[in-house]
Design a protein around this motif. Structure first.
Motif, PDB file in Angstrom:
ATOM      1  N   GLU A  79      35.040 -31.589  -7.907  1.00 14.56           N
ATOM      2  CA  GLU A  79      34.214 -30.406  -8.169  1.00 14.56           C
ATOM      3  C   GLU A  79      32.937 -30.422  -7.320  1.00 14.56           C
ATOM      4  O   GLU A  79      32.488 -29.381  -6.813  1.00 14.56           O
ATOM      5  N   GLN A 128      31.033 -23.710 -12.350  1.00  9.14           N
ATOM      6  CA  GLN A 128      31.015 -22.355 -11.799  1.00  9.14           C
ATOM      7  C   GLN A 128      30.999 -21.358 -12.955  1.00  9.14           C
ATOM      8  O   GLN A 128      31.901 -21.373 -13.795  1.00  9.14           O
ATOM      9  N   THR A 148      28.257 -14.796  -9.245  1.00  7.21           N
ATOM     10  CA  THR A 148      28.672 -16.194  -9.419  1.00  7.21           C
ATOM     11  C   THR A 148      27.497 -17.126  -9.264  1.00  7.21           C
ATOM     12  O   THR A 148      26.641 -16.935  -8.399  1.00  7.21           O
ATOM     13  N   SER A 192      36.836 -23.923 -12.989  1.00  4.46           N
ATOM     14  CA  SER A 192      36.645 -24.996 -12.016  1.00  4.46           C
ATOM     15  C   SER A 192      36.186 -24.416 -10.683  1.00  4.46           C
ATOM     16  O   SER A 192      36.431 -23.256 -10.358  1.00  4.46           O
ATOM     17  N   ILE A 193      35.528 -25.265  -9.910  1.00  5.87           N
ATOM     18  CA  ILE A 193      35.005 -24.873  -8.609  1.00  5.87           C
ATOM     19  C   ILE A 193      36.051 -25.144  -7.528  1.00  5.87           C
ATOM     20  O   ILE A 193      36.167 -24.411  -6.554  1.00  5.87           O
ATOM     21  N   SER A 194      36.858 -26.185  -7.745  1.00  5.91           N
ATOM     22  CA  SER A 194      37.840 -26.625  -6.739  1.00  5.91           C
ATOM     23  C   SER A 194      39.221 -26.062  -7.068  1.00  5.91           C
ATOM     24  O   SER A 194      39.366 -25.192  -7.938  1.00  5.91           O
ATOM     25  N   THR A 237      31.686 -27.889  -4.340  1.00  7.93           N
ATOM     26  CA  THR A 237      30.354 -27.276  -4.387  1.00  7.93           C
ATOM     27  C   THR A 237      29.657 -27.413  -3.034  1.00  7.93           C
ATOM     28  O   THR A 237      29.046 -26.453  -2.540  1.00  7.93           O
ATOM     29  N   VAL A 272      26.895 -21.414  -9.128  1.00  9.15           N
ATOM     30  CA  VAL A 272      27.368 -22.799  -9.200  1.00  9.15           C
ATOM     31  C   VAL A 272      26.133 -23.664  -9.369  1.00  9.15           C
ATOM     32  O   VAL A 272      25.191 -23.571  -8.573  1.00  9.15           O
ATOM     33  N   SER A 303      37.655 -24.664  -2.480  1.00  6.70           N
ATOM     34  CA  SER A 303      36.343 -24.334  -3.046  1.00  6.70           C
ATOM     35  C   SER A 303      36.331 -22.845  -3.353  1.00  6.70           C
ATOM     36  O   SER A 303      36.256 -22.021  -2.429  1.00  6.70           O
ATOM     37  N   LYS A 304      36.397 -22.518  -4.632  1.00  3.45           N
ATOM     38  CA  LYS A 304      36.497 -21.093  -5.008  1.00  3.45           C
ATOM     39  C   LYS A 304      35.257 -20.302  -4.602  1.00  3.45           C
ATOM     40  O   LYS A 304      35.381 -19.170  -4.110  1.00  3.45           O
ATOM     41  N   PRO A 305      34.040 -20.830  -4.808  1.00  2.00           N
ATOM     42  CA  PRO A 305      32.876 -20.050  -4.371  1.00  2.00           C
ATOM     43  C   PRO A 305      32.840 -19.856  -2.853  1.00  2.00           C
ATOM     44  O   PRO A 305      32.364 -18.837  -2.368  1.00  2.00           O
TER      45      PRO A 305
END
Lengths: 305, 289
Positions: B99, A192, A140, A164-166, B103, A142, A122-124
């Motif tokens: 995704e 994102q 950022t 992408s978020i993942s 989140t 999301v 999860s990048k965030p």
């Protein structure tokens, strides 16, 4: 013995194996496509009863392994030709689970433990950890709300990227007017968005506390990884920034890390991501930085179980 | 500032969440919102900024929940439900689920920086399968059942000779039901050469549950009296993963104690015990462990 594990033909796996051979140390290579039949894994409680079983009756006790470098998760495991789709999926799932379980719990130096790679899922989530080490991160958002995405785009003077978020690989894209028409799609899948940060990309490879190798990337693209004309040269981060990178990698539980920085014209240092299984050979080939050699020294000096 | 809120998140039929929801609603000390897992991303909206200050979750059919208003979150039994995504092709479903899961990881982490989250999903990556679960307990000096993960029939036979009984299941499946290694299963043992399988010493002895609520531990039966060291190690194992609600299962056979499992939540059976429900609910209402 040092173990190197991963797909055959992987440049990092091959590079580390070649380097260990040149250094004259005892090591073994385990290719993923040989597991679970050609090479079999046994895990046991008590731990000392675990082993890798090779053809011709050779057995390597897991306690005899000093350290492991791996690129597990990038290829499929050993399946028979007549396996159907469900069987192939089952074999890959179970072998990955077993190997992951071993690499997460083994007492030796593991570069890197799969569980430490979890922040990259999860990048965030990961950037909220990155901030704790004194790096700036892009603003950022999301969201799966089209109106919120539009408002973010306008608020940042239409200088926004999305990705992408993942861990799913995506090409970083600059958001444009044409994307506004597609915002209703967000209702089915979040996205994102980040404010665009002007600056120069620097990729940093951290190898434990042994070495920090920074490369400056000259590229016109939003995502230099896909720019065949990009130029990569060694870069001096300075001691303070090097230490921050070491602390960041260590804080995320990573012995080997690829850290993506962007340095603005005002010398602000933004960090976008920490890669837990970096493809460092691509940078090494262009800069001649001794990343592989430093990694091998780390593996050699590890204490073992 | 809106209404202080306790958020419950998970499957609508989760018995533990239902018990907590009923009790919290009856006590009515905070707003209680039960957001079911099938809502996100197609029926629940989310605005997630990086420090949570302006973040909002907008559940279907309920008032929006502003992150700064969250007192605590209790979550379990959730995943990204594929059913609402049935109109999409499989590769898109896979992408949307991945995704959306990423989140939620970010959302609950950001919330955990401001409010009590019992228990954040990322921490439970350490307990993602049975081998990892038992290795984790063993790392806290808790005796665990004997285990063998193998694809070798000969090794299984040798293992079966060393223990009273054997149960088995897939390596990857944490929650899957064990099968007993009976004669019928033994007759098919060659099938395990396909991929490694998890074999384990069969359970025996009296079950004693160490239920963790915040910094405290309650044993059920309450007169069970596990050794102090085992209790302390159970608590340490839960605290290390910031598990504010957790359950460690012990088995006692004579003087022998084994830790046979750790769960990142409290079972419905245990939540029905007043000695456990009260402290759990109070912790969620206060937002402090």
């Amino acid at each position: 013995m040092i173990l190197v594990m991963g797909p055959s033909g992987d440049p990092m796996v091959e590079g580390v194996a070649d380097c260990l051979e040149e250094m004259g140390v005892r090591f073994g290579v385990v290719f993923i496509h040989d597991i679970p039949n050609t090479i079999r894994l046994r895990l046991a409680q008590p731990w000392e009863e675990g082993a890798l079983l090779f053809p011709d009756g050779l057995t390597l006790g897991l306690s005899d392994v000093q350290s492991i470098y791996h690129r597990v998760g990038f290829a499929n495991y050993e399946v028979a030709e007549d396996y159907g789709e469900d069987e192939v999926r089952y074999v890959n799932q179970e072998c990955q689970a077993a190997l992951g379980a071993w690499l997460n719990t083994a007492p030796q130096l593991i570069v890197n433990r799969p569980v430490a790679s979890g922040t990259n899922a999860s990048k965030p989530y990961q950037i909220s950890l990155i901030k704790e080490y004194g790096f700036k991160v892009p603003e950022t958002l999301v969201t799966n709300l089209p109106g919120s995405a539009r408002e973010f785009y306008e608020r940042h003077q239409r200088r926004v990227i999305y990705k992408s978020i993942s861990y799913t690989r995506s090409i970083v894209q600059k958001m444009g007017e044409e994307d506004l028409e597609r915002l209703e799609n967000l209702k089915n899948c979040p996205l994102q968005l980040q404010s665009f940060v002007e600056g120069t990309d620097v990729r940093v490879h951290v190898v434990g506390d042994r070495g920090v190798f920074a490369s400056l990337i000259n590229s016109e693209a939003s995502d230099y990884r896909y720019d065949k004309k990009s130029e990569i040269v060694p870069f001096d981060l300075g001691q303070e920034l090097e230490q921050r990178c070491i602390d960041l990698a260590d804080g995320l539980g990573l012995t080997l890390a690829g850290i993506d920085l962007r340095i603005t014209p005002e010398d602000e240092v933004f960090c976008f991501e920490v890669n837990p299984s970096p493809a460092f050979s691509w940078y090494q080939d262009r800069t001649e930085q001794p990343i592989t050699e430093t990694l091998c020294e780390l593996l050699i000096d590890a204490d073992g179980a | 500032m809106g209404k202080p809120t306790v958020l419950l998140y998970g499957h609508p039929d989760h018995p533990g969440l239902q018990i907590l929801h009923s009790e919290l609603a009856a006590r009515a000390r905070q707003r209680v919102a039960f957001v079911t897992h099938d809502q996100f991303p197609t029926r629940a909206g989310l605005f997630l900024d990086q420090d949570g200050e302006k973040s909002v979750l907008i559940p279907d059919g309920q008032e929006p929940i502003a992150v700064p208003d969250l007192v605590s979150v209790c979550l379990d039994g959730y995943y990204i439900d594929g059913a609402p995504l049935s109109e999409f092709p499989p590769e898109d479903v896979d992408y949307i689920q991945t995704e959306s899961w990423a989140t939620l990881i970010a959302f609950f982490h950001i919330v955990s920086q401001r409010s009590l989250v019992a228990n954040h999903v990322v921490l439970r990556d350490h307990l993602s399968n049975r081998w990892s679960e038992l290795s984790y307990l063993a790392s806290f000096d808790l005796p665990v059942p004997r285990v063998l993960v193998t694809s070798e029939p000969d090794e299984v036979e040798a293992f079966a000779d060393e223990v009273e009984s054997v149960v088995f299941k897939p390596v990857s499946a944490l929650g899957a039901i064990y099968r007993e290694l009976d004669q019928k299963a033994f007759d098919e043992i060659e099938k395990i050469t396909t991929a490694p399988v998890h074999f384990e010493e069969g359970p025996s002895g009296e079950v004693v549950r160490c239920v963790v609520v915040g910094p405290g531990v309650i044993t059920i039966p309450q007169d069970a009296e596990p050794p102090e060291e085992i209790l302390a190690n159970c608590l340490a194992a839960c605290a290390n993963l910031d598990l504010h609600l957790a359950e460690v299962t012990l088995r006692r056979k004579g003087d022998r104690w084994l830790a046979s499992g750790i769960q990142g939540f409290i079972s419905a059976e245990m939540l029905e015990e007043p000695a456990i429900l009260g402290p759990a609910v109070s912790m969620l209402e206060r937002g402090q462990a």
